[in-house]
Motif scaffolding. Structure first.
Motif, mmCIF file in Angstrom:
data_model
loop_
_atom_site.group_PDB
_atom_site.id
_atom_site.type_symbol
_atom_site.label_atom_id
_atom_site.label_comp_id
_atom_site.label_asym_id
_atom_site.label_seq_id
_atom_site.Cartn_x
_atom_site.Cartn_y
_atom_site.Cartn_z
ATOM 1 N N LEU A 200 15.971 8.304 -4.218
ATOM 2 C CA LEU A 200 17.296 8.042 -3.679
ATOM 3 C C LEU A 200 17.255 8.433 -2.207
ATOM 4 N N VAL A 201 17.587 7.494 -1.325
ATOM 5 C CA VAL A 201 17.605 7.799 0.107
ATOM 6 C C VAL A 201 19.028 7.659 0.632
ATOM 7 N N THR A 202 19.351 8.532 1.574
ATOM 8 C CA THR A 202 20.638 8.500 2.253
ATOM 9 C C THR A 202 20.352 8.235 3.717
ATOM 10 N N LEU A 203 20.931 7.146 4.242
ATOM 11 C CA LEU A 203 20.718 6.756 5.630
ATOM 12 C C LEU A 203 21.999 6.963 6.420
ATOM 13 N N ASN A 204 21.881 7.597 7.571
ATOM 14 C CA ASN A 204 23.016 7.786 8.454
ATOM 15 C C ASN A 204 23.185 6.514 9.274
ATOM 16 N N ILE A 205 24.310 5.822 9.068
ATOM 17 C CA ILE A 205 24.562 4.552 9.758
ATOM 18 C C ILE A 205 25.720 4.675 10.748
ATOM 19 N N ALA A 206 26.073 5.907 11.135
ATOM 20 C CA ALA A 206 27.172 6.119 12.082
ATOM 21 C C ALA A 206 26.935 5.351 13.375
ATOM 22 N N ASP A 207 25.667 5.294 13.810
ATOM 23 C CA ASP A 207 25.293 4.540 15.003
ATOM 24 C C ASP A 207 24.311 3.462 14.551
ATOM 25 N N ILE A 208 24.773 2.233 14.482
ATOM 26 C CA ILE A 208 23.938 1.121 14.003
ATOM 27 C C ILE A 208 22.671 0.972 14.819
ATOM 28 N N ASN B 226 20.908 3.449 15.917
ATOM 29 C CA ASN B 226 20.078 4.636 15.713
ATOM 30 C C ASN B 226 20.200 5.111 14.263
ATOM 31 N N ILE B 227 19.794 4.259 13.329
ATOM 32 C CA ILE B 227 19.872 4.584 11.905
ATOM 33 C C ILE B 227 18.730 5.535 11.560
ATOM 34 N N SER B 228 19.056 6.555 10.765
ATOM 35 C CA SER B 228 18.023 7.527 10.406
ATOM 36 C C SER B 228 18.150 7.934 8.941
ATOM 37 N N VAL B 229 17.049 8.402 8.378
ATOM 38 C CA VAL B 229 17.044 8.919 7.009
ATOM 39 C C VAL B 229 17.646 10.313 7.057
ATOM 40 N N ALA B 230 18.779 10.503 6.384
ATOM 41 C CA ALA B 230 19.446 11.805 6.351
ATOM 42 C C ALA B 230 18.863 12.676 5.245
ATOM 43 N N SER B 231 18.505 12.047 4.120
ATOM 44 C CA SER B 231 17.895 12.817 3.028
ATOM 45 C C SER B 231 17.153 11.883 2.076
ATOM 46 N N ARG B 232 16.284 12.483 1.301
ATOM 47 C CA ARG B 232 15.512 11.761 0.282
ATOM 48 C C ARG B 232 15.404 12.673 -0.933
ATOM 49 N N LYS C 105 20.600 -6.662 12.519
ATOM 50 C CA LYS C 105 19.461 -5.788 12.232
ATOM 51 C C LYS C 105 19.088 -5.918 10.767
ATOM 52 N N PHE C 106 17.939 -5.341 10.456
ATOM 53 C CA PHE C 106 17.484 -5.255 9.071
ATOM 54 C C PHE C 106 16.912 -3.861 8.858
ATOM 55 N N ILE C 107 17.358 -3.204 7.803
ATOM 56 C CA ILE C 107 16.804 -1.891 7.462
ATOM 57 C C ILE C 107 15.748 -2.123 6.390
ATOM 58 N N ASN C 108 14.500 -1.860 6.721
ATOM 59 C CA ASN C 108 13.396 -2.009 5.776
ATOM 60 C C ASN C 108 13.436 -0.827 4.803
ATOM 61 N N VAL C 109 13.762 -1.122 3.541
ATOM 62 C CA VAL C 109 13.784 -0.118 2.476
ATOM 63 C C VAL C 109 13.019 -0.728 1.292
ATOM 64 N N ASN D 274 0.835 -1.198 0.000
ATOM 65 C CA ASN D 274 0.000 0.000 0.000
ATOM 66 C C ASN D 274 0.872 1.251 0.000
ATOM 67 N N LYS D 275 0.289 2.340 -0.463
ATOM 68 C CA LYS D 275 1.045 3.572 -0.667
ATOM 69 C C LYS D 275 1.647 4.114 0.622
ATOM 70 N N ALA D 276 0.999 3.896 1.752
ATOM 71 C CA ALA D 276 1.533 4.379 3.030
ATOM 72 C C ALA D 276 2.828 3.653 3.390
ATOM 73 N N GLU D 277 2.921 2.357 3.047
ATOM 74 C CA GLU D 277 4.100 1.563 3.372
ATOM 75 C C GLU D 277 5.216 1.714 2.343
ATOM 76 N N GLN D 278 4.884 2.225 1.174
ATOM 77 C CA GLN D 278 5.826 2.274 0.060
ATOM 78 C C GLN D 278 7.104 3.031 0.412
ATOM 79 N N TYR D 279 6.988 4.102 1.156
ATOM 80 C CA TYR D 279 8.156 4.923 1.459
ATOM 81 C C TYR D 279 8.527 4.906 2.946
ATOM 82 N N THR D 280 8.074 3.878 3.665
ATOM 83 C CA THR D 280 8.401 3.751 5.086
ATOM 84 C C THR D 280 9.733 3.029 5.244
ATOM 85 N N ILE D 281 10.684 3.711 5.850
ATOM 86 C CA ILE D 281 11.998 3.126 6.113
ATOM 87 C C ILE D 281 12.148 3.010 7.624
ATOM 88 N N GLU D 282 12.496 1.809 8.082
ATOM 89 C CA GLU D 282 12.650 1.598 9.516
ATOM 90 C C GLU D 282 13.658 0.487 9.772
#
Length: 174
Positions: A112-120, A122-128, A87-91, A35-43
Motif C-alpha cells: 500500500l503506497v500513499t502519495l502526496n499530491i498536494a503539489d502536482i 512535485n508528487i512524492s511517496v509519503a509512506s509504504r 502527467k502520469f504517475i508510474n505505479v 524486473n525486481k528493481a523496477e517493481q517498486y519504482t514510483i515516479e
C-alpha cells in the motif's frame, strides 16, 4: 491454509504442463517480465497514452484515472469541456486508487503506497506499507491448451503474456 491449497493447485497444474512431445515451432505465449528493481519504482512521468484505462477519481481541479497495472493518469479538468492529460504517475501493479486530504492511496503490487499530491509538480511517496495485499502473479498464460515459454523467475515477475511464434517450447498448459 488457503495459500497452501492454491500453491498445491498451481503445482498440479504446472506438473500437468509437462508434455513429452514438443513442436519445434508453434504459436504460443511468451511472458512479459518486470524486473525486481523496477517493481517498486514510483515516479512521475509526462502524460502517457491510454492502454487499459480503469476507474476515475475527481479531486479538486484534477481527474485521476487508473491505468490498470501501470499507474495513474493526471488530467487537468479545470475546464470540463477541454480536459487535458498533464502527467502520469508510474505505479507498477496498481489496480485501485483513492484520494483524501491531498494523499493518493494505491497498491504497488502487494504494497500500500500513499502519495502526496498536494503539489502536482512535485508528487512524492509519503509512506509504504509492505505486503498489505495478497497478490497472484500471472504465472501461466491466459489460454488453456497452449504452449508457452517457461517462466524464468530470475528475470523478474510476470506481468502479462504476449502471443508470439515460439521455437522449441518446453511448457504446455492443457
Amino acid at each position: 491454509m488457503k495459500n497452501n491449497f492454491l500453491l498445491g493447485l498451481l503445482g498440479i497444474l504446472l506438473l500437468g504442463a509437462c508434455n513429452t512431445k514438443y513442436p519445434t515451432e508453434v504459436e504460443g505465449y511468451q511472458p512479459i517480465y518486470l524486473n525486481k528493481a523496477e517493481q517498486y519504482t514510483i515516479e512521475t512521468l509526462a502524460a502517457q497514452p491510454y492502454e487499459t484505462p480503469g476507474k476515475i477519481y475527481k479531486y479538486g481541479n484534477f481527474t485521476f484515472q487508473l491505468e490498470k497495472g501501470k499507474g495513474v493518469h493526471i488530467i487537468n479538468s479545470t475546464d470540463p469541456a477541454n480536459p487535458s492529460k498533464v502527467k502520469f504517475i508510474n505505479v507498477p501493479g496498481a489496480t485501485e486508487i483513492s484520494i483524501k486530504d491531498n494523499m493518493l492511496y494505491s497498491n504497488n503490487f502487494d504494497d500500500l503506497v500513499t502519495l502526496n499530491i498536494a503539489d502536482i509538480n512535485n508528487i512524492s511517496v509519503a509512506s509504504r506499507s509492505k505486503g498489505v495485499f495478497p497478490i497472484i502473479y500471472e504465472s501461466v498464460p491466459p489460454s488453456d491448451n497452449s504452449y508457452f515459454e517457461c517462466v524464468d523467475e530470475s528475470r523478474g515477475i510476470v506481468i502479462g503474456w504476449k502471443l508470439v511464434t515460439l521455437k522449441n517450447p518446453k511448457c504446455f498448459l492443457p
